[in-house]
Design a protein around this motif. Sequence first.
Motif, PDB file in Angstrom:
ATOM      1  N   VAL A 249       0.856  -1.202   0.114  1.00  0.00           N
ATOM      2  CA  VAL A 249      -0.009   0.030   0.016  1.00  0.00           C
ATOM      3  C   VAL A 249       0.740   1.181   0.032  1.00  0.00           C
ATOM      4  CG1 VAL A 249      -0.279   0.345   2.438  1.00  0.00           C
ATOM      5  CG2 VAL A 249      -2.133   1.015   0.802  1.00  0.00           C
ATOM      6  N   THR A 250       2.277   1.292   0.317  1.00  0.00           N
ATOM      7  CA  THR A 250       3.062   2.061   0.247  1.00  0.00           C
ATOM      8  C   THR A 250       3.337   2.957  -1.099  1.00  0.00           C
ATOM      9  OG1 THR A 250       4.918   0.654   0.332  1.00  0.00           O
ATOM     10  CG2 THR A 250       4.231   1.721   2.358  1.00  0.00           C
ATOM     11  N   TYR A 251       2.869   2.083  -2.010  1.00  0.00           N
ATOM     12  CA  TYR A 251       3.078   2.539  -3.422  1.00  0.00           C
ATOM     13  C   TYR A 251       1.992   3.719  -3.773  1.00  0.00           C
ATOM     14  CZ  TYR A 251       5.461  -1.706  -4.024  1.00  0.00           C
ATOM     15  OH  TYR A 251       6.307  -2.841  -4.014  1.00  0.00           O
ATOM     16  N   ILE A 252       0.851   3.945  -2.986  1.00  0.00           N
ATOM     17  CA  ILE A 252      -0.128   4.664  -3.402  1.00  0.00           C
ATOM     18  C   ILE A 252       0.216   6.170  -2.723  1.00  0.00           C
ATOM     19  CG2 ILE A 252      -2.518   5.261  -3.023  1.00  0.00           C
ATOM     20  CD1 ILE A 252      -3.154   2.339  -2.855  1.00  0.00           C
ATOM     21  N   PRO A 253       0.668   6.338  -1.539  1.00  0.00           N
ATOM     22  CA  PRO A 253       0.783   7.700  -1.056  1.00  0.00           C
ATOM     23  C   PRO A 253       1.623   8.819  -1.769  1.00  0.00           C
ATOM     24  CG  PRO A 253       0.928   5.942   0.769  1.00  0.00           C
ATOM     25  CD  PRO A 253       0.725   5.358  -0.528  1.00  0.00           C
ATOM     26  N   PRO A 254       2.604   8.225  -2.093  1.00  0.00           N
ATOM     27  CA  PRO A 254       3.486   9.367  -3.280  1.00  0.00           C
ATOM     28  C   PRO A 254       2.455  10.066  -4.277  1.00  0.00           C
ATOM     29  CG  PRO A 254       4.721   7.582  -2.541  1.00  0.00           C
ATOM     30  CD  PRO A 254       3.482   6.902  -2.246  1.00  0.00           C
ATOM     31  N   VAL A 255       1.771   8.965  -4.794  1.00  0.00           N
ATOM     32  CA  VAL A 255       1.050   9.399  -6.150  1.00  0.00           C
ATOM     33  C   VAL A 255       0.065  10.402  -5.728  1.00  0.00           C
ATOM     34  CG1 VAL A 255      -0.229   8.549  -7.985  1.00  0.00           C
ATOM     35  CG2 VAL A 255       1.594   7.359  -7.202  1.00  0.00           C
ATOM     36  N   VAL A 256      -0.714  10.001  -4.637  1.00  0.00           N
ATOM     37  CA  VAL A 256      -1.756  10.879  -3.962  1.00  0.00           C
ATOM     38  C   VAL A 256      -1.248  12.130  -3.469  1.00  0.00           C
ATOM     39  CG1 VAL A 256      -3.600  11.204  -1.999  1.00  0.00           C
ATOM     40  CG2 VAL A 256      -3.243   8.866  -3.162  1.00  0.00           C
ATOM     41  N   ALA A 257       0.071  12.314  -2.765  1.00  0.00           N
ATOM     42  CA  ALA A 257       0.588  13.456  -2.271  1.00  0.00           C
ATOM     43  C   ALA A 257       0.856  14.418  -3.793  1.00  0.00           C
ATOM     44  CB  ALA A 257       1.773  13.276  -1.510  1.00  0.00           C
ATOM     45  N   LEU A 258       1.486  13.746  -4.620  1.00  0.00           N
ATOM     46  CA  LEU A 258       1.981  14.455  -5.872  1.00  0.00           C
ATOM     47  C   LEU A 258       0.746  15.145  -6.406  1.00  0.00           C
ATOM     48  CD1 LEU A 258       4.273  15.050  -7.886  1.00  0.00           C
ATOM     49  CD2 LEU A 258       3.707  12.803  -8.998  1.00  0.00           C
ATOM     50  N   PHE A 259      -0.546  14.331  -6.493  1.00  0.00           N
ATOM     51  CA  PHE A 259      -1.638  14.878  -7.191  1.00  0.00           C
ATOM     52  C   PHE A 259      -2.161  15.858  -6.378  1.00  0.00           C
ATOM     53  CE2 PHE A 259      -6.434  14.975  -7.131  1.00  0.00           C
ATOM     54  CZ  PHE A 259      -6.639  15.226  -8.585  1.00  0.00           C
ATOM     55  N   ILE A 260      -2.210  15.995  -5.100  1.00  0.00           N
ATOM     56  CA  ILE A 260      -2.603  17.093  -4.220  1.00  0.00           C
ATOM     57  C   ILE A 260      -1.810  18.018  -4.355  1.00  0.00           C
ATOM     58  CG2 ILE A 260      -2.894  17.564  -1.688  1.00  0.00           C
ATOM     59  CD1 ILE A 260      -3.704  14.695  -1.064  1.00  0.00           C
ATOM     60  N   GLY A 261      -0.546  17.955  -4.182  1.00  0.00           N
ATOM     61  CA  GLY A 261       0.233  19.181  -4.431  1.00  0.00           C
ATOM     62  C   GLY A 261       0.435  19.954  -5.857  1.00  0.00           C
ATOM     63  N   CYS A 262       0.129  19.254  -6.846  1.00  0.00           N
ATOM     64  CA  CYS A 262       0.043  19.693  -7.980  1.00  0.00           C
ATOM     65  C   CYS A 262      -1.218  20.197  -8.644  1.00  0.00           C
ATOM     66  CB  CYS A 262       0.555  18.793  -8.887  1.00  0.00           C
ATOM     67  SG  CYS A 262       2.366  18.601  -8.745  1.00  0.00           S
ATOM     68  N   ALA A 263      -2.221  19.493  -8.246  1.00  0.00           N
ATOM     69  CA  ALA A 263      -3.712  19.816  -8.813  1.00  0.00           C
ATOM     70  C   ALA A 263      -4.386  20.543  -7.616  1.00  0.00           C
ATOM     71  CB  ALA A 263      -4.497  18.637  -8.996  1.00  0.00           C
ATOM     72  N   LEU A 264      -4.198  20.536  -6.560  1.00  0.00           N
ATOM     73  CA  LEU A 264      -5.082  21.166  -5.489  1.00  0.00           C
ATOM     74  C   LEU A 264      -4.181  22.188  -4.841  1.00  0.00           C
ATOM     75  CD1 LEU A 264      -6.842  18.322  -3.513  1.00  0.00           C
ATOM     76  CD2 LEU A 264      -7.534  19.604  -5.712  1.00  0.00           C
ATOM     77  N   ALA A 265      -2.876  22.176  -4.646  1.00  0.00           N
ATOM     78  CA  ALA A 265      -2.306  23.187  -4.055  1.00  0.00           C
ATOM     79  C   ALA A 265      -1.264  24.230  -5.089  1.00  0.00           C
ATOM     80  CB  ALA A 265      -1.282  22.724  -3.019  1.00  0.00           C
ATOM     81  N   GLY A 266      -1.403  23.916  -6.339  1.00  0.00           N
ATOM     82  CA  GLY A 266      -0.769  24.698  -7.342  1.00  0.00           C
ATOM     83  C   GLY A 266       0.692  24.536  -7.481  1.00  0.00           C
ATOM     84  N   GLU A 267       1.212  23.611  -6.884  1.00  0.00           N
ATOM     85  CA  GLU A 267       2.576  23.226  -6.838  1.00  0.00           C
ATOM     86  C   GLU A 267       3.193  22.915  -8.506  1.00  0.00           C
ATOM     87  OE1 GLU A 267       2.966  22.133  -2.184  1.00  0.00           O
ATOM     88  OE2 GLU A 267       3.596  20.493  -3.841  1.00  0.00           O
ATOM     89  N   PRO A 268       4.300  23.196  -8.784  1.00  0.00           N
ATOM     90  CA  PRO A 268       4.908  22.691  -9.817  1.00  0.00           C
ATOM     91  C   PRO A 268       5.298  21.316 -10.127  1.00  0.00           C
ATOM     92  CG  PRO A 268       6.379  24.122  -8.706  1.00  0.00           C
ATOM     93  CD  PRO A 268       5.362  24.235  -8.115  1.00  0.00           C
ATOM     94  N   LEU A 269       5.011  20.868 -11.340  1.00  0.00           N
ATOM     95  CA  LEU A 269       5.190  19.221 -11.640  1.00  0.00           C
ATOM     96  C   LEU A 269       6.625  19.509 -12.515  1.00  0.00           C
ATOM     97  CD1 LEU A 269       4.923  16.467 -11.397  1.00  0.00           C
ATOM     98  CD2 LEU A 269       3.109  16.535 -13.128  1.00  0.00           C
ATOM     99  N   HIS A 270       7.558  18.775 -11.952  1.00  0.00           N
ATOM    100  CA  HIS A 270       8.692  18.587 -12.900  1.00  0.00           C
ATOM    101  C   HIS A 270       8.952  17.359 -13.327  1.00  0.00           C
ATOM    102  CE1 HIS A 270      10.017  22.776 -11.749  1.00  0.00           C
ATOM    103  NE2 HIS A 270       9.822  22.266 -10.395  1.00  0.00           N
TER     104      HIS A 270
END
Length: 305
Positions: A249-270
């Motif tokens: 299940v540890t494979y999922i949180p990094p993807v979720v955090a990446l989505f939240i940061g980029c899509a919801l918090a407006g952080e840049p995605l490199h």
Amino acid sequence: MKNSGYIAYVILGLIWGTPFIFTHWAAVYITPAQIVLVRVISGFIPVLLFAIATRALKWRHLRQAHHFLAMAALATALYYLAFAKGTILLLTSVAGMLSGAIPLFSCLCALVFLRSEPLGRQSIGGMLLGFAGVLVIARPWETGLGTVDPMGVLYIVLGSLSLGVSFVYARKFISPLGIAPAALCTYQMGLGAIALLLTVDLGGASAIFNDTKAAIGLILGLGAVGTGVAYILYYLIVQKLGAVTAASVTYIPPVVALFIGCALAGEPLHLLDLAATIAILAGVFTMQAGRQRHIKTPSPQKCPV
């Protein structure tokens, strides 16, 4: 039913991807230590109720209090505090991506301290691939504005190492005791809460209630659900699907955090960060697949949060 296990699996992966944004919200008003204190106390309550409901707590367990205290320090207080400090210094997405490397540090600690668990070439190759991904995200060769804060990365690494050492400690000293995981997590978090209450300066902690969103995110999102309910879900997954599946299940949180940061918090995605995250997860998968060839016993009984 296995279906309930898979539902819990997905929900847990989503839950474990949210602590980073909740930490950022709370850090505007209170200190990292205060964040951890509220998180542990809020998470302890559902865990305690679950342990009582399952009748996991026994008076005879008190004789092992020194082991529970060690786990409280390694897997609760130090781990959460280091991650809180690191998360505050990093983007939500970056902290989440780095969290995917936790299994790598756990494996590294097992390699150093548990001579009975040798790693094959596949596991070592996976570990090196994962750490290469961590290095790419950190990019220590870059300087100037917009670069990743090296202290933030260092805190995440220290927190991951603390958790990794706790796994080693659990395998050597906790697993042989045969104590139910629900009881272990209750003792660990309870002692962690007491230690934090005795050491954390509470001055200004009430400022969190100036922002309803931050307060709810900390108490419910990060604490009660993100820590307490998350453990109960993990326990359910282990029962329904097995320890090996639960570990994945540890494979999922990094993807979720990446989505939240980029899509919801407006952080840049490199793209380089995305590639590094894929390298970390691929490294973890390769490493764990290699370890399963050498270790056929289940994971040590310990609190996973």
